[in-house]
Design an enzyme around this catalytic site. Structure first.
Site, PDB file in Angstrom:
ATOM      1  N   SER A  61       0.813  -1.218   0.000  1.00  7.50           N
ATOM      2  CA  SER A  61       0.000   0.000   0.000  1.00  7.50           C
ATOM      3  C   SER A  61       0.844   1.265   0.000  1.00  7.50           C
ATOM      4  CB  SER A  61      -0.878  -0.004   1.263  1.00  7.50           C
ATOM      5  OG  SER A  61      -1.455   1.260   1.461  1.00  7.50           O
ATOM      6  N   LYS A 110       1.642  -3.316   6.787  1.00  9.26           N
ATOM      7  CA  LYS A 110       2.070  -3.520   5.395  1.00  9.26           C
ATOM      8  C   LYS A 110       3.594  -3.368   5.297  1.00  9.26           C
ATOM      9  CE  LYS A 110      -1.891  -4.192   3.277  1.00  9.26           C
ATOM     10  NZ  LYS A 110      -2.196  -5.422   2.537  1.00  9.26           N
ATOM     11  N   TYR A 117      -2.440   0.198  10.115  1.00 10.56           N
ATOM     12  CA  TYR A 117      -2.634  -0.505   8.835  1.00 10.56           C
ATOM     13  C   TYR A 117      -1.347  -0.410   8.004  1.00 10.56           C
ATOM     14  CZ  TYR A 117      -3.936  -1.040   3.936  1.00 10.56           C
ATOM     15  OH  TYR A 117      -3.966  -1.405   2.609  1.00 10.56           O
TER      16      TYR A 117
HETATM   17  C1  WQD Z   1      -9.289   9.643  -0.490  1.00 16.29           C
HETATM   18  C2  WQD Z   1      -9.545  11.149  -0.435  1.00 16.29           C
HETATM   19  C3  WQD Z   1      -9.848  11.975   1.789  1.00 16.29           C
HETATM   20  C4  WQD Z   1     -13.621   9.813   2.492  1.00 16.29           C
HETATM   21  C5  WQD Z   1      -6.317   4.922   0.626  1.00 16.29           C
HETATM   22  C6  WQD Z   1      -6.715   3.685   1.321  1.00 16.29           C
HETATM   23  C7  WQD Z   1      -5.558   2.846   1.757  1.00 16.29           C
HETATM   24  C8  WQD Z   1      -4.457   2.805   0.740  1.00 16.29           C
HETATM   25  C9  WQD Z   1      -4.067   4.192   0.285  1.00 16.29           C
HETATM   26  C10 WQD Z   1      -4.492   0.680  -0.352  1.00 16.29           C
HETATM   27  C11 WQD Z   1      -8.792  11.837   0.702  1.00 16.29           C
HETATM   28  C12 WQD Z   1     -11.123  12.146   0.971  1.00 16.29           C
HETATM   29  C13 WQD Z   1     -12.437  10.309   1.948  1.00 16.29           C
HETATM   30  C14 WQD Z   1     -14.704  10.694   2.714  1.00 16.29           C
HETATM   31  C15 WQD Z   1     -13.389  12.504   1.830  1.00 16.29           C
HETATM   32  N1  WQD Z   1      -4.825   1.979  -0.365  1.00 16.29           N
HETATM   33  N2  WQD Z   1     -12.348  11.626   1.615  1.00 16.29           N
HETATM   34  N3  WQD Z   1     -14.554  12.018   2.373  1.00 16.29           N
HETATM   35  O1  WQD Z   1      -7.003   8.066   2.585  1.00 16.29           O
HETATM   36  O2  WQD Z   1      -6.064   8.072   0.229  1.00 16.29           O
HETATM   37  O3  WQD Z   1      -6.115   5.945   1.582  1.00 16.29           O
HETATM   38  O4  WQD Z   1      -5.228   4.820  -0.216  1.00 16.29           O
HETATM   39  O5  WQD Z   1      -3.940   0.115   0.529  1.00 16.29           O
HETATM   40  O6  WQD Z   1      -6.114   1.570   1.955  1.00 16.29           O
HETATM   41  O7  WQD Z   1      -7.425   4.004   2.492  1.00 16.29           O
HETATM   42  O8  WQD Z   1      -8.231   6.947   0.682  1.00 16.29           O
HETATM   43  O9  WQD Z   1     -10.564   6.963  -0.053  1.00 16.29           O
HETATM   44  O10 WQD Z   1     -10.061   7.244   2.408  1.00 16.29           O
HETATM   45  O11 WQD Z   1      -9.536   9.114   0.814  1.00 16.29           O
HETATM   46  O12 WQD Z   1     -13.274  13.707   1.534  1.00 16.29           O
HETATM   47  O13 WQD Z   1     -15.796  10.308   3.219  1.00 16.29           O
HETATM   48  O14 WQD Z   1     -10.930  11.370  -0.201  1.00 16.29           O
HETATM   49  O15 WQD Z   1      -9.610  13.099   2.617  1.00 16.29           O
HETATM   50  O16 WQD Z   1      -8.402  13.121   0.255  1.00 16.29           O
HETATM   51  P1  WQD Z   1      -6.810   7.355   1.301  1.00 16.29           P
HETATM   52  P2  WQD Z   1      -9.684   7.515   1.007  1.00 16.29           P
END
Ligand code: WQD
Length: 347
Positions: free
Chosen positions: A137, A165, A161
């Site tokens: 990740s 990894k 998490y």
């Molecule tokens: C994306 C964007 C939030 C939810 C992910 C996975 C992690 C890893 C890396 C594989 C951010 C914004 C989110 C919401 C929002 N992948 N957001 N409202 O944090 O980049 O991490 O990628 O292992 O498993 O979690 O992904 O989808 O949570 O957030 O505004 O309700 O969307 O701030 O900018 P993230 P995410």
């Protein structure tokens, strides 16, 4: 033809890799506890008309179970060997993956992800299986830099998490160092996989409250959730919202097949590869694209930043392009269209 053990194979990414493995004619063995997926996806996939020429039930086995069950893992490898169809490689996705949940239940994450992987590695060694692809990740990278990551970026996770990894990647490097003439290992560092297979047969449908934005967006679009909370519009980005590298889950699945073929025809090594697109899109760009391609209004409200978030996370994918020729084809519009079609098909 080679027999591939796919752990977590009924999950969001696992099920898409399952489809691509079927198309390549592999023997496929899946183990999945279904803690965050449903076994029903196997029938939906095996019923896909486009797979009819490829799917052979005699070349497929499913075991419902947890990778921490060493007896079960041993039985899986032993029965494959006794049927002269020993497991040649493992694609390992089984594990817990919610960042926020990992902060509440770190022990569960360490036990499930790390202890489970150690048991898997022990059984692999026992059966002389040394070909391994790991679902890693982008969250392992240090958040101190520019938000543009290549494979040499410092590893410094900021949540349990990501810690698990990074720990599993370290175990894999130690394993390789112990037998450098045996292990063929690839750690694939996913950025933000979203979307779904264009057939509409498979979709991300996490149990419980989703953490990631795309399943939340789908629930807002289907009116299961009233409003999308945008975590911060005061980031140092052009429109103030967080930038991520969204990559189609089908491109991610193709990346696994390409790495598998690359590992099997090259000398033993450990490989780390970013799987993203190299293109960053903000939350607002995601919302606007989703609304435009699906002609649907998304209710959203700006709220505070989420703890642990970073302004930008975008992959440098030059190494994957150069080494295995991986070149993700799908754009954000494709991801939004395919994701919504699957959501509608699997309501
Ligand atoms: C994306 C964007 C939030 C939810 C992910 C996975 C992690 C890893 C890396 C594989 C951010 C914004 C989110 C919401 C929002 N992948 N957001 N409202 O944090 O980049 O991490 O990628 O292992 O498993 O979690 O992904 O989808 O949570 O957030 O505004 O309700 O969307 O701030 O900018 P993230 P995410």
């Amino acid at each position: 033809m080679k027999n591939i053990l796919l752990t977590g194979g009924t999950g969001f990414i696992g099920s898409h890799i399952f489809i691509q493995l079927i198309k390549c004619g592999y023997y496929i063995t899946i183990i999945d506890s279904n803690i965050n997926s449903s076994e029903k996806v196997i029938k939906r996939i095996s019923d896909m008309s486009e797979l009819t020429p490829f799917f052979d039930i005699k070349k497929f086995k499913f075991y419902k179970g947890d990778i921490r069950n060493e007896i079960l893992l041993n039985d899986i490898f032993l029965s494959a060997k006794e049927q002269n169809n020993e497991i040649d490689a493992v694609i390992h996705l089984a594990g817990l993956k919610a960042v926020r949940e990992s902060k509440i239940k770190p022990l569960e994450y360490w036990e499930s992800n790390v202890s489970g992987s150690i048991i898997l590695f022990k059984v692999m060694q026992k059966f002389n299986c040394y070909n391994f692809i790991f679902s890693s990740s982008a969250t392992i990278y240090s958040s101190d830099g520019t938000g543009f990551f290549d494979e040499d970026t410092i590893i410094k996770p900021i949540n349990p998490y990501g810690n698990t990894k990074a720990a599993i990647e370290q175990i894999l490097r130690d394993l390789f160092d112990s037998s450098p003439n045996l292990w063929r290992i690839a750690c694939l560092r996913y950025f933000n996989p979203i979307g779904a297979h264009p057939s509409g047969n498979v979709c991300e449908d996490p149990k419980g409250i989703p953490n990631n934005i795309f399943p939340v967006l789908l629930k807002v679009a289907s009116r299961e959730i009233d409003c999308l909370e945008v975590f911060g519009n005061d980031w140092e980005t052009p429109d103030g919202t967080g930038i991520r590298d969204y990559v189609h889950v089908l491109d991610i699945a193709d990346g696994h097949i390409m790495v598998l073929k690359y590992l099997m025809k090259n000398p033993p090594k450990v490989l780390n590869l970013n799987l993203g697109t190299g293109v960053g899109k903000s939350v607002m760009e995601l919302i606007n694209t989703f609304e435009e391609v699906n002609q649907i209004k998304i209710n959203y409200v700006f709220s505070n930043r989420r703890e642990g978030d970073i302004p930008r996370s975008v992959a440098n994918i030059d190494l994957a392009k150069k080494l295995i020729g991986w070149d993700p084809k799908n754009k954000l519009a494709d991801m939004c269209k395919d994701g919504w079609r699957s959501k509608l098909n699997n309501q």
